[in-house]
Design a protein around this motif. Structure first.
Motif, PDB file in Angstrom:
ATOM      1  N   ALA A   1      10.904  -0.299  -4.398  1.00  9.44           N
ATOM      2  CA  ALA A   1       9.650  -0.302  -3.631  1.00  9.44           C
ATOM      3  C   ALA A   1       9.247   1.115  -3.227  1.00  9.44           C
ATOM      4  CB  ALA A   1       9.799  -1.179  -2.390  1.00  9.44           C
ATOM      5  N   ALA A   2      10.195   1.886  -2.712  1.00  6.32           N
ATOM      6  CA  ALA A   2       9.889   3.251  -2.279  1.00  6.32           C
ATOM      7  C   ALA A   2       9.388   4.090  -3.455  1.00  6.32           C
ATOM      8  CB  ALA A   2      11.124   3.897  -1.653  1.00  6.32           C
ATOM      9  N   GLY A   3      10.018   3.926  -4.602  1.00  9.08           N
ATOM     10  CA  GLY A   3       9.593   4.663  -5.789  1.00  9.08           C
ATOM     11  C   GLY A   3       8.207   4.259  -6.247  1.00  9.08           C
ATOM     12  N   TYR A   4       7.912   2.968  -6.181  1.00  9.30           N
ATOM     13  CA  TYR A   4       6.587   2.490  -6.597  1.00  9.30           C
ATOM     14  C   TYR A   4       5.503   3.076  -5.693  1.00  9.30           C
ATOM     15  CZ  TYR A   4       2.659  -0.568  -7.584  1.00  9.30           C
ATOM     16  OH  TYR A   4       1.418  -1.038  -7.915  1.00  9.30           O
ATOM     17  N   PHE A   5       5.686   2.971  -4.381  1.00  9.62           N
ATOM     18  CA  PHE A   5       4.664   3.495  -3.468  1.00  9.62           C
ATOM     19  C   PHE A   5       4.510   5.005  -3.629  1.00  9.62           C
ATOM     20  CE2 PHE A   5       5.300  -0.554  -1.079  1.00  9.62           C
ATOM     21  CZ  PHE A   5       3.986  -0.979  -1.124  1.00  9.62           C
ATOM     22  N   ALA A   6       5.621   5.714  -3.835  1.00  8.75           N
ATOM     23  CA  ALA A   6       5.531   7.165  -4.055  1.00  8.75           C
ATOM     24  C   ALA A   6       4.775   7.465  -5.346  1.00  8.75           C
ATOM     25  CB  ALA A   6       6.925   7.785  -4.090  1.00  8.75           C
ATOM     26  N   SER A   7       4.958   6.625  -6.362  1.00  7.56           N
ATOM     27  CA  SER A   7       4.306   6.870  -7.650  1.00  7.56           C
ATOM     28  C   SER A   7       2.797   6.675  -7.589  1.00  7.56           C
ATOM     29  CB  SER A   7       4.899   5.958  -8.727  1.00  7.56           C
ATOM     30  OG  SER A   7       4.390   4.634  -8.621  1.00  7.56           O
ATOM     31  N   LEU A   8       2.299   5.896  -6.637  1.00  6.42           N
ATOM     32  CA  LEU A   8       0.859   5.646  -6.587  1.00  6.42           C
ATOM     33  C   LEU A   8       0.063   6.926  -6.389  1.00  6.42           C
ATOM     34  CD1 LEU A   8       0.616   2.312  -4.581  1.00  6.42           C
ATOM     35  CD2 LEU A   8       0.424   2.662  -7.059  1.00  6.42           C
ATOM     36  N   SER A   9       0.624   7.879  -5.662  1.00 12.89           N
ATOM     37  CA  SER A   9      -0.090   9.154  -5.466  1.00 12.89           C
ATOM     38  C   SER A   9      -0.268   9.893  -6.787  1.00 12.89           C
ATOM     39  CB  SER A   9       0.655  10.032  -4.467  1.00 12.89           C
ATOM     40  OG  SER A   9       0.580   9.457  -3.192  1.00 12.89           O
ATOM     41  N   TRP A  10       0.819  10.035  -7.579  1.00 15.09           N
ATOM     42  CA  TRP A  10       0.668  10.763  -8.838  1.00 15.09           C
ATOM     43  C   TRP A  10      -0.012   9.922  -9.900  1.00 15.09           C
ATOM     44  CZ3 TRP A  10       3.455   8.904 -12.976  1.00 15.09           C
ATOM     45  CH2 TRP A  10       4.664   8.239 -12.717  1.00 15.09           C
ATOM     46  N   LEU A  11       0.148   8.597  -9.874  1.00 14.48           N
ATOM     47  CA  LEU A  11      -0.575   7.762 -10.835  1.00 14.48           C
ATOM     48  C   LEU A  11      -2.073   7.781 -10.555  1.00 14.48           C
ATOM     49  CD1 LEU A  11       1.737   4.624 -11.126  1.00 14.48           C
ATOM     50  CD2 LEU A  11       1.284   6.324 -12.889  1.00 14.48           C
ATOM     51  N   GLY A  12      -2.427   7.943  -9.291  1.00 13.46           N
ATOM     52  CA  GLY A  12      -3.835   7.995  -8.903  1.00 13.46           C
ATOM     53  C   GLY A  12      -4.451   9.363  -9.071  1.00 13.46           C
ATOM     54  N   GLY A  13      -3.755  10.271  -9.723  1.00 10.26           N
ATOM     55  CA  GLY A  13      -4.290  11.602  -9.988  1.00 10.26           C
ATOM     56  C   GLY A  13      -4.599  12.402  -8.736  1.00 10.26           C
ATOM     57  N   GLY A  14      -3.888  12.101  -7.656  1.00 10.51           N
ATOM     58  CA  GLY A  14      -4.114  12.811  -6.406  1.00 10.51           C
ATOM     59  C   GLY A  14      -5.233  12.234  -5.559  1.00 10.51           C
ATOM     60  N   PHE A  15      -5.920  11.206  -6.060  1.00  8.52           N
ATOM     61  CA  PHE A  15      -7.007  10.589  -5.303  1.00  8.52           C
ATOM     62  C   PHE A  15      -6.509   9.549  -4.302  1.00  8.52           C
ATOM     63  CE2 PHE A  15      -9.305  12.028  -9.113  1.00  8.52           C
ATOM     64  CZ  PHE A  15     -10.285  12.790  -8.490  1.00  8.52           C
ATOM     65  N   LEU A  16      -5.293   9.040  -4.520  1.00  5.90           N
ATOM     66  CA  LEU A  16      -4.733   8.032  -3.621  1.00  5.90           C
ATOM     67  C   LEU A  16      -3.706   8.666  -2.701  1.00  5.90           C
ATOM     68  CD1 LEU A  16      -4.106   5.053  -6.071  1.00  5.90           C
ATOM     69  CD2 LEU A  16      -5.993   5.337  -4.471  1.00  5.90           C
ATOM     70  N   THR A  17      -3.672   8.190  -1.458  1.00  5.61           N
ATOM     71  CA  THR A  17      -2.616   8.596  -0.537  1.00  5.61           C
ATOM     72  C   THR A  17      -1.939   7.343  -0.015  1.00  5.61           C
ATOM     73  OG1 THR A  17      -4.088   8.656   1.374  1.00  5.61           O
ATOM     74  CG2 THR A  17      -3.792  10.713   0.177  1.00  5.61           C
ATOM     75  N   VAL A  18      -0.651   7.450   0.169  1.00  6.06           N
ATOM     76  CA  VAL A  18       0.147   6.369   0.734  1.00  6.06           C
ATOM     77  C   VAL A  18       0.663   6.869   2.070  1.00  6.06           C
ATOM     78  CG1 VAL A  18       2.183   4.914   0.420  1.00  6.06           C
ATOM     79  CG2 VAL A  18       0.778   5.553  -1.563  1.00  6.06           C
ATOM     80  N   VAL A  19       0.299   6.158   3.132  1.00  9.76           N
ATOM     81  CA  VAL A  19       0.674   6.556   4.487  1.00  9.76           C
ATOM     82  C   VAL A  19       1.626   5.508   5.053  1.00  9.76           C
ATOM     83  CG1 VAL A  19      -0.169   7.110   6.792  1.00  9.76           C
ATOM     84  CG2 VAL A  19      -1.566   7.661   4.784  1.00  9.76           C
ATOM     85  N   ARG A  20       2.840   5.966   5.391  1.00  6.23           N
ATOM     86  CA  ARG A  20       3.825   5.072   5.995  1.00  6.23           C
ATOM     87  C   ARG A  20       3.786   5.233   7.509  1.00  6.23           C
ATOM     88  NH1 ARG A  20       7.716   2.933   2.726  1.00  6.23           N
ATOM     89  NH2 ARG A  20       7.634   3.612   0.573  1.00  6.23           N
ATOM     90  N   SER A  21       3.911   4.104   8.207  1.00  5.68           N
ATOM     91  CA  SER A  21       3.973   4.120   9.660  1.00  5.68           C
ATOM     92  C   SER A  21       4.981   3.053  10.086  1.00  5.68           C
ATOM     93  CB  SER A  21       2.599   3.831  10.254  1.00  5.68           C
ATOM     94  OG  SER A  21       2.259   2.469  10.040  1.00  5.68           O
ATOM     95  N   PRO A  22       5.345   3.014  11.363  1.00  5.01           N
ATOM     96  CA  PRO A  22       6.271   1.960  11.799  1.00  5.01           C
ATOM     97  C   PRO A  22       5.725   0.551  11.550  1.00  5.01           C
ATOM     98  CG  PRO A  22       6.117   3.667  13.461  1.00  5.01           C
ATOM     99  CD  PRO A  22       5.068   3.982  12.424  1.00  5.01           C
ATOM    100  N   GLY A  23       4.406   0.415  11.486  1.00  5.77           N
ATOM    101  CA  GLY A  23       3.808  -0.899  11.270  1.00  5.77           C
ATOM    102  C   GLY A  23       3.667  -1.310   9.822  1.00  5.77           C
ATOM    103  N   GLY A  24       3.809  -0.377   8.889  1.00  6.16           N
ATOM    104  CA  GLY A  24       3.658  -0.728   7.488  1.00  6.16           C
ATOM    105  C   GLY A  24       3.211   0.431   6.635  1.00  6.16           C
TER     106      GLY A  24
END
Length: 177
Positions: free
Chosen positions: A41-64
């Motif tokens: 799961a951690a790898g998948y969410f991290a990959s979304l930033s580079w798969l999205g060509g830098g247009f996507l950001t993944v923000v982790r917080s205590p809530g999700g």
């Protein structure tokens, strides 16, 4: 070992979408534990930033976890924190989809699952979107838009992530890095 990634996407008659991508990783992926599914799961969410060509950001917080377009406040998708899901042949974690512009307003969100199971000497790694109700279905021609635009992007992200993981299977050894 063959380097294929299986992929299947379906849109049910009630508007719930399902997309699953799976592959067998070589034995370097290690033994299957809950940490394996969490690392997947951690790898998948991290990959979304580079798969999205830098247009996507993944923000982790205590809530999700929040998925956003870079530089835009609007939330694309929101996920609750991971919960362990019983998996008879291995380990799995699931993230409930709780909101965002891509989720149809008022719909139950579905969840994003990450499953790991022993497969011979290797590990079967699976990314599974279950019961997601896309907002695009509310638009005229929404089913076609989902089928020809959004569904292929979801499947592409899962396949690309799993292919990259096949090249570096040691990333699943519970570190999530």
């Amino acid at each position: 070992m063959e380097q294929r990634v299986g992929s299947l996407s379906r849109l049910a008659s009630d508007g719930r979408a399902f997309s699953v991508q799976t592959t067998i990783l070589p034995e370097e992926a290690g033994a299957v534990t809950l940490a394996t599914a969490e690392a997947l799961a951690a790898g998948y969410f991290a990959s979304l930033s580079w798969l999205g060509g830098g247009f996507l950001t993944v923000v982790r917080s205590p809530g999700g976890i929040a998925l956003r377009l870079r530089g835009v406040r609007a939330l694309l998708l929101a996920f609750d924190q991971a919960g362990e899901v019983p998996e008879p042949e291995g380990a799995a974690v699931g993230y409930a989809i709780t909101g965002g512009l891509l989720l149809r307003r008022g719909a139950q969100g579905g969840r994003l699952m990450f499953r790991a199971a022993q497969a011979g000497a290797g590990v079967r790694a699976t990314v599974d979107l279950e019961g997601f109700v896309p907002a695009v279905l509310a638009l005229p021609g929404g089913r076609a838009l989902y089928r020809f635009a959004q569904a292929p992007l979801i499947a592409w992200a899962g396949r690309r992530f799993l292919r990259a993981l096949r090249r570096r299977p040691e990333r699943l050894q519970g570190t999530g890095r």
